[in-house]
Enzyme design. Structure first.
Site, mmCIF file in Angstrom:
data_model
loop_
_atom_site.group_PDB
_atom_site.id
_atom_site.type_symbol
_atom_site.label_atom_id
_atom_site.label_comp_id
_atom_site.label_asym_id
_atom_site.label_seq_id
_atom_site.Cartn_x
_atom_site.Cartn_y
_atom_site.Cartn_z
ATOM 1 N N MET A 32 0.279 -6.499 -1.792
ATOM 2 C CA MET A 32 -0.825 -7.064 -2.566
ATOM 3 C C MET A 32 -0.616 -6.778 -4.053
ATOM 4 O O MET A 32 -1.576 -6.799 -4.842
ATOM 5 C CB MET A 32 -2.166 -6.504 -2.079
ATOM 6 C CG MET A 32 -2.517 -6.980 -0.680
ATOM 7 S SD MET A 32 -4.305 -6.987 -0.326
ATOM 8 C CE MET A 32 -4.726 -5.273 -0.562
ATOM 9 N N LEU A 35 2.539 -2.789 -7.742
ATOM 10 C CA LEU A 35 3.623 -2.082 -7.064
ATOM 11 C C LEU A 35 3.814 -0.670 -7.618
ATOM 12 O O LEU A 35 3.664 -0.426 -8.813
ATOM 13 C CB LEU A 35 4.925 -2.868 -7.199
ATOM 14 C CG LEU A 35 4.905 -4.313 -6.666
ATOM 15 C CD1 LEU A 35 6.274 -4.942 -6.795
ATOM 16 C CD2 LEU A 35 4.432 -4.358 -5.217
ATOM 17 N N HIS A 36 4.166 0.246 -6.714
ATOM 18 C CA HIS A 36 4.448 1.631 -7.083
ATOM 19 C C HIS A 36 5.693 2.103 -6.333
ATOM 20 O O HIS A 36 6.366 1.308 -5.656
ATOM 21 C CB HIS A 36 3.244 2.528 -6.785
ATOM 22 C CG HIS A 36 2.699 2.379 -5.389
ATOM 23 N ND1 HIS A 36 3.404 2.748 -4.269
ATOM 24 C CD2 HIS A 36 1.510 1.878 -4.934
ATOM 25 C CE1 HIS A 36 2.685 2.509 -3.190
ATOM 26 N NE2 HIS A 36 1.531 1.978 -3.556
ATOM 27 N N HIS A 39 6.095 1.097 -2.641
ATOM 28 C CA HIS A 39 6.585 -0.265 -2.431
ATOM 29 C C HIS A 39 8.084 -0.351 -2.712
ATOM 30 O O HIS A 39 8.830 -1.023 -1.996
ATOM 31 C CB HIS A 39 5.863 -1.241 -3.366
ATOM 32 C CG HIS A 39 4.404 -1.401 -3.089
ATOM 33 N ND1 HIS A 39 3.439 -0.956 -3.961
ATOM 34 C CD2 HIS A 39 3.736 -1.947 -2.047
ATOM 35 C CE1 HIS A 39 2.238 -1.238 -3.485
ATOM 36 N NE2 HIS A 39 2.389 -1.833 -2.306
ATOM 37 N N GLN A 171 4.397 3.351 6.520
ATOM 38 C CA GLN A 171 3.788 4.094 7.614
ATOM 39 C C GLN A 171 2.386 4.591 7.249
ATOM 40 O O GLN A 171 1.586 4.910 8.123
ATOM 41 C CB GLN A 171 4.685 5.273 8.005
ATOM 42 C CG GLN A 171 4.155 6.177 9.106
ATOM 43 C CD GLN A 171 3.941 5.457 10.428
ATOM 44 O OE1 GLN A 171 4.649 4.500 10.723
ATOM 45 N NE2 GLN A 171 2.986 5.912 11.220
#
Length: 529
Positions: A32, A35-36, A39, A171
């Protein structure tokens, strides 16, 4: 890197790539945006395993409740684009809501332009994929009704549009992963769902786009989620495998920090999400909590099994010899994955199945069954009830095993068989994708390697006088380098070092020294379990 905002453009690009190579590997990372590093770890894994990497960026209104942060959810496409470009992404797919849903109940503002503040999606006007209620009404589903139905709808649509070989999820969203895997299995979708490890900050806080809502002080407080999970794990390792004891340890930790409001702490089956009273094999220990107005989730997998040691590496690195002796030294069972490939090769040959007919081979293996006795004192391997322990060592089987092992259906079949063998743990296995593909959750991963020159020298010494006279060291070096290239670039489960594997170069090491090093690592990390 390409940026597409329409389905037509995305399909045109992907079709053009498939026209060049029909079996091109495509990795999809659904996001979505905002981003970090978490990701980016998914993107890195996808980049390592696929020829084409597609990142979707779409803030999905279907998965937000009426009181949730859809309007305020962080959006920064330009920053995301730069991060993707640096990470080697091939395609960003960033559609609008109108592009994804058409005019299915989308209400727009007075000007006709879509804005998050007024967008409404009428679910009744869309064909919905409905996950099992037993999986959507637990954990986060209790406080987020409709959320996982929205997730299922958009992920199904993305899988249909991109048709990836593999799709990558974090996860951290374990409930989402379980539901998507169920969806893929129920609809026989030809995609492998990969759950990647949780990326964390130094405090233990799981990385999330919502972390930017937290103040520095709140971020430190949020590390409590992971500490509480670790306390539950310690209680479990202490010998009490019950949910009651494990969850009591988790909730006791939360009681020490009143600024963090615990929503739930639960222990469930990782695949079905059914509550567990006792962990027989594996359990998902999950928590959700709020700090101020920010809701956070976290989880760990706890396993009731003996450890698994996964040893990977290129051909000629001495894996088979080392693995056998490591298993013996640690009192674990040796899983001979090579014997499994030999067994399937023997079956193909004795049934006169055409070697080049992948469809016929797939039909054959998927109607077969293996029986592997892991007892070191009586190792036996049967296929379809016939003991082939000795027959698979013939020269004829040896000559054809690489050819059969390259068939994707054979690898998929045997990965499942190997995972069944390792369900209770207590094994040492070697190969080229054991730590990355077969047992990605192995307690200890080793990447055993050696230079091409060293492996060629060893191979030359193994040849008898006649074979040695026919083969030069230079030819062996060319052959081994070529095999390395094929193994590392093959479409299915390429040879690569797992991110958490310990690399052990064996140039200058004796077999005994390599074994001692692995045994030492095992005792250091795992103890005498």
């Amino acid at each position: 890197m390409r940026l597409f905002t329409t389905i037509a453009a995305l399909r045109c690009y992907l079709n053009s790539q498939k026209s060049v190579a029909s079996h091109v590997q495509i990795g999809l990372v659904p996001t979505m945006g905002s981003l970090h590093s978490g990701h980016l770890s998914l993107i890195q894994r996808a980049r390592e395993e696929n020829a084409i990497v597609v990142v979707s960026i779409f803030v999905n209104p279907l998965q937000f409740g009426p009181k949730e942060d859809f309007q305020d959810y962080p959006r920064n496409l330009e920053q995301d684009r730069l991060l993707c470009q640096e990470a080697g992404v091939d395609v960003i797919f960033a559609p609008s809501e109108l592009e994804m849903f058409g005019d299915s109940g989308i209400e727009t503002g007075n000007s006709g332009a879509q804005t998050p503040a007024v967008t409404l999606i009428d679910l009744s006007s869309l064909t919905q994929v409905v996950p099992p209620r037993a999986m959507t009404s637990v954990l986060c589903g209790k406080s987020r009704p409709g959320h996982f139905q929205g997730v299922a709808a958009i992920v199904t649509k993305l899988l249909s549009l991109v048709q990836p070989t593999k799709a990558y999820f974090g996860q951290k969203d374990a409930q989402q992963v379980a539901i998507i895997r169920k969806l893929v299995a129920d609809f026989n979708l030809p995609v492998e769902i990969i759950a990647c490890p949780i990326a964390r900050e130094a405090s233990g806080l799981a990385l999330s786009s919502r972390n930017q809502y937290l103040t520095p002080e709140q971020k430190q407080q949020a590390g409590l989620l992971y500490r509480a999970l670790q306390q539950g794990w310690k209680t479990f390792c202490g010998g009490d495998r019950t949910a009651e004891a494990t969850l009591a340890a988790v909730t006791a930790e939360f009681a020490l920090e009143p600024s963090v409001s615990l929503e739930y702490a639960e222990l469930v089956n990782p695949d079905t999400l059914a509550p567990l009273a006792v962990v027989e094999t594996a359990g998902l220990l999950a928590v959700a909590a709020s700090i101020g107005s920010t809701r956070l989730i976290d989880n760990i997998i706890i396993r009731n099994r003996r450890p698994i040691v996964a040893i990977d590496g290129p051909a000629g690195a001495g894996k088979s010899t080392v693995t056998r002796q490591v298993a013996q030294a640690l009192g674990l069972c040796y899983l001979d994955t090579g014997a499994m490939y030999r067994a399937v090769t023997w079956l193909v040959m004795t049934t006169n199945t055409p070697m080049g007919d992948e469809l016929a081979i797939a039909e054959l293996v998927n109607s077969s069954y293996l029986e592997y006795n892991l007892d070191p004192s009586s190792l036996t391997l049967k296929i379809n009830g016939e003991d082939v322990t000795e027959a698979i060592r013939s020269l004829e089987v040896t000559a054809r095993v690489s050819e059969i092992a390259a068939v994707p259906a054979v690898r998929q079949f045997l990965v499942k068989q190997q995972q069944l063998c390792g369900k209770a743990g207590g094994i040492v296995a070697e190969g080229r994708d054991i730590g990355t593909n077969v047992f990605p959750d192995a307690e200890l991963k080793i990447f055993l390697t050696a230079s091409v020159q060293e492996r060629s020298r060893r191979r030359l010494l193994q040849l008898n006088d006649t074979e040695r006279a026919k083969t030069s060291l230079e030819q062996l070096e060319r052959d081994i380098a070529l095999r390395d290239s094929k193994d590392s670039t093959r479409e299915v489960s390429p040879l690569r070092k797992a991110a958490d594997a310990v690399e052990i170069p064996t140039d200058g090491l004796s077999i005994a020294e390599a074994i001692d090093r692995i045994v030492g690592l095992y005792k250091e990390r795992i103890g005498n379990n």
